[in-house]
Design a protein around this motif. Structure first.
Motif, PDB file in Angstrom:
ATOM      1  N   GLN A   1       0.905  -1.460   0.083  1.00 50.80           N
ATOM      2  CA  GLN A   1      -0.046  -0.026  -0.085  1.00 50.80           C
ATOM      3  C   GLN A   1       0.438   1.127  -0.063  1.00 50.80           C
ATOM      4  O   GLN A   1       0.638   2.645  -0.282  1.00 50.80           O
ATOM      5  N   HIS A   2       1.645   1.386   0.573  1.00 46.29           N
ATOM      6  CA  HIS A   2       3.015   2.228   0.685  1.00 46.29           C
ATOM      7  C   HIS A   2       3.360   2.372  -0.373  1.00 46.29           C
ATOM      8  O   HIS A   2       3.529   3.980  -1.440  1.00 46.29           O
ATOM      9  N   ILE A   3       3.642   1.671  -1.204  1.00 42.33           N
ATOM     10  CA  ILE A   3       4.764   1.749  -2.623  1.00 42.33           C
ATOM     11  C   ILE A   3       3.897   1.926  -3.330  1.00 42.33           C
ATOM     12  O   ILE A   3       3.691   2.995  -4.278  1.00 42.33           O
ATOM     13  N   SER A   4       1.679   1.694  -3.867  1.00 43.08           N
ATOM     14  CA  SER A   4       0.782   2.419  -4.557  1.00 43.08           C
ATOM     15  C   SER A   4       0.600   3.743  -4.395  1.00 43.08           C
ATOM     16  O   SER A   4       0.328   4.404  -5.296  1.00 43.08           O
ATOM     17  N   ASP A   5       0.501   3.723  -3.040  1.00 41.47           N
ATOM     18  CA  ASP A   5       0.215   5.233  -2.306  1.00 41.47           C
ATOM     19  C   ASP A   5       1.084   6.240  -2.983  1.00 41.47           C
ATOM     20  O   ASP A   5       1.079   7.558  -3.290  1.00 41.47           O
TER      21      ASP A   5
ATOM     22  N   ALA B   1       3.951   5.650  -5.502  1.00 40.22           N
ATOM     23  CA  ALA B   1       3.304   6.127  -6.828  1.00 40.22           C
ATOM     24  C   ALA B   1       2.231   6.991  -7.328  1.00 40.22           C
ATOM     25  O   ALA B   1       2.246   7.717  -8.610  1.00 40.22           O
ATOM     26  N   THR B   2       1.113   6.686  -7.089  1.00 45.94           N
ATOM     27  CA  THR B   2      -0.119   7.360  -7.502  1.00 45.94           C
ATOM     28  C   THR B   2      -0.150   8.817  -7.027  1.00 45.94           C
ATOM     29  O   THR B   2      -0.092   9.481  -7.695  1.00 45.94           O
TER      30      THR B   2
ATOM     31  N   ALA C   1      11.104   7.360  -4.439  1.00 50.21           N
ATOM     32  CA  ALA C   1      10.272   8.307  -3.234  1.00 50.21           C
ATOM     33  C   ALA C   1       9.601   7.043  -1.775  1.00 50.21           C
ATOM     34  O   ALA C   1       9.836   7.774  -1.010  1.00 50.21           O
ATOM     35  N   ALA C   2       9.690   5.632  -2.249  1.00 53.34           N
ATOM     36  CA  ALA C   2       9.158   5.043  -1.354  1.00 53.34           C
ATOM     37  C   ALA C   2      10.403   4.317  -0.558  1.00 53.34           C
ATOM     38  O   ALA C   2      10.331   4.034   0.323  1.00 53.34           O
ATOM     39  N   GLU C   3      11.613   5.017  -0.761  1.00 54.52           N
ATOM     40  CA  GLU C   3      12.400   3.925  -0.259  1.00 54.52           C
ATOM     41  C   GLU C   3      12.786   2.649   0.005  1.00 54.52           C
ATOM     42  O   GLU C   3      12.861   2.309   1.018  1.00 54.52           O
TER      43      GLU C   3
ATOM     44  N   LEU D   1       0.524  -0.572 -10.435  1.00 57.75           N
ATOM     45  CA  LEU D   1       0.610   0.424  -9.384  1.00 57.75           C
ATOM     46  C   LEU D   1      -0.196   1.510  -9.756  1.00 57.75           C
ATOM     47  O   LEU D   1      -0.863   1.882  -8.614  1.00 57.75           O
ATOM     48  N   PHE D   2      -1.054   2.582 -10.792  1.00 60.02           N
ATOM     49  CA  PHE D   2      -1.820   2.909 -11.354  1.00 60.02           C
ATOM     50  C   PHE D   2      -2.634   1.948 -10.907  1.00 60.02           C
ATOM     51  O   PHE D   2      -4.076   2.782  -9.977  1.00 60.02           O
ATOM     52  N   LEU D   3      -2.863   1.545 -11.554  1.00 56.01           N
ATOM     53  CA  LEU D   3      -4.341   0.749 -10.970  1.00 56.01           C
ATOM     54  C   LEU D   3      -4.236  -0.372 -10.182  1.00 56.01           C
ATOM     55  O   LEU D   3      -4.442  -1.747 -10.463  1.00 56.01           O
ATOM     56  N   ASP D   4      -3.657  -0.253  -9.583  1.00 52.66           N
ATOM     57  CA  ASP D   4      -3.807  -0.878  -7.543  1.00 52.66           C
ATOM     58  C   ASP D   4      -5.180  -1.860  -8.071  1.00 52.66           C
ATOM     59  O   ASP D   4      -4.800  -2.597  -7.018  1.00 52.66           O
TER      60      ASP D   4
END
Length: 217
Positions: A16-20, A22-23, A42-44, A60-63
């Motif tokens: 969820q962190h990576i997805s947020d 990326a969005t 950015a997500a470290e 990623l965008f359409l998670d």
């Protein structure tokens, strides 16, 4: 989440962190411009970690893709006794619209999300494919039911019904998107979307509205 262990929870939170992240980057800089490496930085996390959770930038965008694809079939499978697939979908769409639900795009600021899609051929193609898959999945559900009830003309009628219900969902969502892009609020758009649903229902044939009524137990 019930029964979720520490490992599973950490994986879900990382995803969820990576997805947020990326969005946020896609909305700010555009889909084409942002790279997987940018997202990882950015997500470290490492680039490999991003790919462990997501196979592509589109993922990623359409998670929430799986939920979107399965929604129509889920509504029809869970319809009430005495309810047809068409009336179940109309009821469920009205419920989402009344709730001003993000599921149908009713969220202020959603127009930014749509602009990212419009600027990317890859995302537009992916959304089109999602709609096709949703209709195919619903066709499978209706075909199985028709076979069990000896109803319909082979695979033809279930496919036609699924196509019509897929069109209804897509038309409502596209209407909402256009209204939000035009500057209307989510609440304002929800009111007019209810009127649209009434108009759509009034144009549907009795055969579609009565097809596949679930018998009372």
């Amino acid at each position: 989440m019930t029964g979720e262990g520490l490992r599973e929870r950490k994986k879900r939170q990382t995803r969820q962190h990576i997805s947020d992240i990326a969005t946020g980057l896609f909305l700010e800089h555009g889909f084409v411009t942002v790279t997987i490496a940018d997202i990882a930085s950015a997500a470290e996390v490492s680039v490999n970690t991003v790919y462990n959770y997501f196979g592509s930038k589109e993922d990623l965008f359409l998670d929430r893709e799986d939920d979107a694809v399965e929604w129509l079939a889920s509504v029809v499978r869970g319809r009430r006794a005495g309810e047809s697939p068409a009336t179940a979908v109309l009821r469920a769409l009205r419920a989402e619209v009344v709730a001003v639900s993000p599921r149908v795009g009713l969220i202020d600021g959603y127009e930014r999300f749509m602009r990212v899609i419009e600027e990317s051929q890859a995302l537009r193609s992916r959304v089109f494919d999602m709609r096709r898959r949703a209709t195919d999945l619903l066709t499978d559900v209706l075909t199985e039911e028709a076979a069990a009830e000896a109803e319909g003309a082979g695979g033809l009628v279930p496919a036609l019904v699924a196509g019509q219900l897929g069109w209804i969902q897509a038309h409502v969502v596209e209407y909402i998107q256009r209204e939000l892009v035009a500057g209307r609020t989510a609440v304002e758009t929800s009111r007019s979307a209810l009127v649209l649903l009434d108009e759509i229902e009034g144009m549907l044939s009795d055969r579609l509205l009565e097809y596949g009524v679930r018998p009372a137990v």
